[in-house]
Design a protein around this motif. Sequence first.
Motif, short mmCIF file in Angstrom:
data_model
loop_
_atom_site.label_atom_id
_atom_site.label_comp_id
_atom_site.label_asym_id
_atom_site.label_seq_id
_atom_site.Cartn_x
_atom_site.Cartn_y
_atom_site.Cartn_z
N THR A 156 0.84 -1.20 0.08
CA THR A 156 -0.02 -0.10 0.04
C THR A 156 0.88 1.31 0.06
N ASN A 157 2.16 1.39 0.64
CA ASN A 157 2.77 2.26 0.67
C ASN A 157 3.42 2.67 -0.62
N SER A 158 3.85 1.88 -1.29
CA SER A 158 4.21 1.94 -2.66
C SER A 158 3.23 2.24 -3.65
N LEU A 159 2.15 1.73 -3.72
CA LEU A 159 0.93 2.17 -4.53
C LEU A 159 0.50 3.62 -4.10
N THR A 160 0.58 3.92 -2.94
CA THR A 160 0.21 5.54 -2.76
C THR A 160 1.38 6.47 -3.22
N GLY A 173 -1.09 10.68 -19.04
CA GLY A 173 -1.88 9.62 -19.59
C GLY A 173 -1.82 8.33 -19.15
N TYR A 174 -1.66 7.93 -17.83
CA TYR A 174 -1.36 6.77 -16.98
C TYR A 174 -2.61 6.51 -15.97
N LYS A 175 -3.08 5.46 -15.97
CA LYS A 175 -4.05 5.04 -14.88
C LYS A 175 -3.75 3.54 -14.38
N VAL A 176 -3.82 3.75 -13.08
CA VAL A 176 -3.56 2.38 -12.30
C VAL A 176 -4.85 1.57 -12.54
N ALA A 177 -5.05 0.79 -13.40
CA ALA A 177 -6.18 -0.06 -13.63
C ALA A 177 -6.45 -1.41 -12.77
N TYR A 178 -5.24 -1.91 -12.44
CA TYR A 178 -5.10 -3.01 -11.55
C TYR A 178 -4.12 -3.20 -10.61
N TRP A 179 -4.42 -3.74 -9.40
CA TRP A 179 -3.46 -3.44 -8.28
C TRP A 179 -3.29 -4.81 -7.45
N PHE A 180 -2.30 -5.52 -7.59
CA PHE A 180 -1.85 -6.76 -6.73
C PHE A 180 -1.44 -6.43 -5.45
N CYS A 181 -1.36 -7.17 -4.54
CA CYS A 181 -0.75 -6.89 -3.43
C CYS A 181 -0.24 -8.25 -2.72
N PRO A 182 1.29 -7.91 -2.32
CA PRO A 182 1.91 -9.27 -1.56
C PRO A 182 0.83 -9.88 -0.56
N ASP A 183 1.05 -11.22 -0.65
CA ASP A 183 0.32 -12.04 0.20
C ASP A 183 0.14 -11.86 1.68
N ILE A 187 -4.23 -7.44 2.23
CA ILE A 187 -5.29 -6.47 2.08
C ILE A 187 -6.16 -6.43 0.92
N LYS A 188 -7.49 -6.45 1.10
CA LYS A 188 -8.42 -6.39 -0.10
C LYS A 188 -8.61 -5.10 -0.53
N GLU A 189 -8.74 -4.30 0.09
CA GLU A 189 -9.05 -2.74 -0.24
C GLU A 189 -8.34 -1.85 1.12
N PHE A 190 -8.08 -0.54 0.48
CA PHE A 190 -7.91 0.40 1.45
C PHE A 190 -7.88 1.86 0.46
N LEU A 196 -11.73 4.75 -2.49
CA LEU A 196 -11.34 3.37 -2.60
C LEU A 196 -10.68 2.61 -3.59
N ILE A 197 -9.60 1.78 -3.08
CA ILE A 197 -8.70 1.25 -4.17
C ILE A 197 -8.83 -0.31 -3.82
N LYS A 198 -9.20 -1.05 -4.57
CA LYS A 198 -9.50 -2.66 -4.47
C LYS A 198 -8.27 -3.53 -4.96
N SER A 199 -7.91 -4.48 -4.05
CA SER A 199 -6.89 -5.32 -4.75
C SER A 199 -7.46 -6.39 -5.28
N LYS A 200 -6.95 -6.64 -6.45
CA LYS A 200 -7.25 -7.94 -7.47
C LYS A 200 -6.92 -9.51 -6.83
N GLY A 201 -5.87 -9.27 -5.86
CA GLY A 201 -5.49 -10.39 -5.24
C GLY A 201 -3.97 -10.47 -4.96
N GLY A 202 -3.43 -11.70 -4.71
CA GLY A 202 -1.99 -11.85 -4.19
C GLY A 202 -1.23 -12.44 -5.74
N LEU A 203 -0.26 -13.01 -5.34
CA LEU A 203 0.66 -13.95 -6.40
C LEU A 203 -0.06 -14.79 -7.32
N LYS A 204 -1.05 -15.77 -6.64
CA LYS A 204 -1.88 -16.79 -7.41
C LYS A 204 -2.55 -16.13 -8.41
N GLU A 205 -3.33 -14.93 -7.97
CA GLU A 205 -4.29 -14.40 -8.79
C GLU A 205 -3.43 -13.49 -9.72
#
Length: 471
Positions: A156-160, A173-183, A187-190, A196-205
């Motif tokens: 979350t710190n790096s994403l922020t 012209g950049y947009k963070v469309a998908y975010w994946f967070c270390p397992d 964290i699912k959202e923050f 509100l930013i929602k995580s698409k999952g961890g390493l498996k996803e």
Amino acid sequence: MKNIFTRGFLQAFEKDINLFKRLFDPFLISILFKLTNSGSLFFFKNISFPLWIIVFLFALLFLNNTRLYKSLRQVSIKELFSNIFKIWLYFISFFSLFIYSISTFLSELPKKEAILIWAIMCFFTMFFNNFLISIILRVYRKSGHNQRKILFWGNTNSLTKFKKEIDINPWLGYKVAYWFCPDVYGIKEFFIEDKLIKSKGGLKELKLFLKKKNYDLIFYSNEDKDKTDINTLIAIFGDTTSCVSYFIPWANSNMNFSFNNFGNFYFLNLWSSNQTYLGLLSKRTFDIIFSILIILILSPIYLLIFLILLNDKSGDVFYIKERSGLDNKTFKMFKFRTMIKESNNSGFKLVEKNDKRITKVGRYLRKYSLDELPQFFNVLKGDMSIVGPRPHAVEVDKEFRKKISGYMQRYGFKPGITGLAQIKGFRGDDNVITLNSRIKEDLRYQKEWSLLLDLKIIIKTVSVLFSDKAY
């Protein structure tokens, strides 16, 4: 065809548009030359053809070997205009030399008036095709079009940090469309600034999602606390056909990144100097010539200040103090005294606004930086340069090198009488915020140094002399 509608016309044909520009600019420049210099022919043995064909080939080779056609997303407006102007100036200069070098093969030399008109038309052509179109694209991207969808991996710190830079620079012209967070975080959202930013999952996803390829770029960050093996991430992202970039979470604006390699090993330089021996020689030659001229021209002022301070009862004429120089070696810096002489036991104290230690004469000398004039003798001695990072008191260095990362890197260049930081207004006020900005400009100067930049700084220094920031 489906790819065009999903990604956008400009994005789908970006490389083709760039190739068209690379051919169109030389073609238009050669047509303009034909209109202004229609009679010139080039003769070689028994073959002759119009000179505008030579112009096309020259422009094609020259312009395509410059930075004119590189991606403009990360380039500032000021840098873009400066690049276009420099490239145009170099192009016209080298072309003029080229024409006169082949003059024996020409039916007639182009007229100077015609060359001048053509040169002006070339500038507006390059200006419109590269600068104005870039402005239009930035406005277009800022409105939400022609955007690149980013897949981001990190905590979350790096994403922020990453998203903050994107939000304050929407023209990229950049947009963070998908975010994946270390397992490890689970964290699912923050929230980032009430969004509100929602995580698409961890390493498996992440592995499963990468197969869909409905994103444009991959940015990832990795810290020890993420507990994700860096080699695992490299293997996963390397198994895609996407552009992959590493977001460095510990980087700061004082760092001057560049890559180097020893054989098959690659290194990321955090701080490095681009100085060459020829560059050092030309800078030193300029310093000597310029200093001698200033000392000769301003000799009456030197004498006047010397006589005034000689009759002043506040102390000696000169203030000589140790300062840090090239490679952190100390030297004796000369100044006209502007403060009352204190005892050696009084200790070091920074100058403050309305400082009572400053004499009446000293206040006028400091206001117009006349107290710095003796430093031209430091330049002749080789301790200083005309332009470079301003030398700080040794006591200031000892304090702030512990507080500001990369602080001492500024001494990779000789200290100067004036510098890039000074013309930007970062003078006086030796606090962490001002010094951090000053260090940033000092290191930028080291990275971008040229004799032309030195001349620009010298010219701008004259106007800054009347700033009320010095005391």
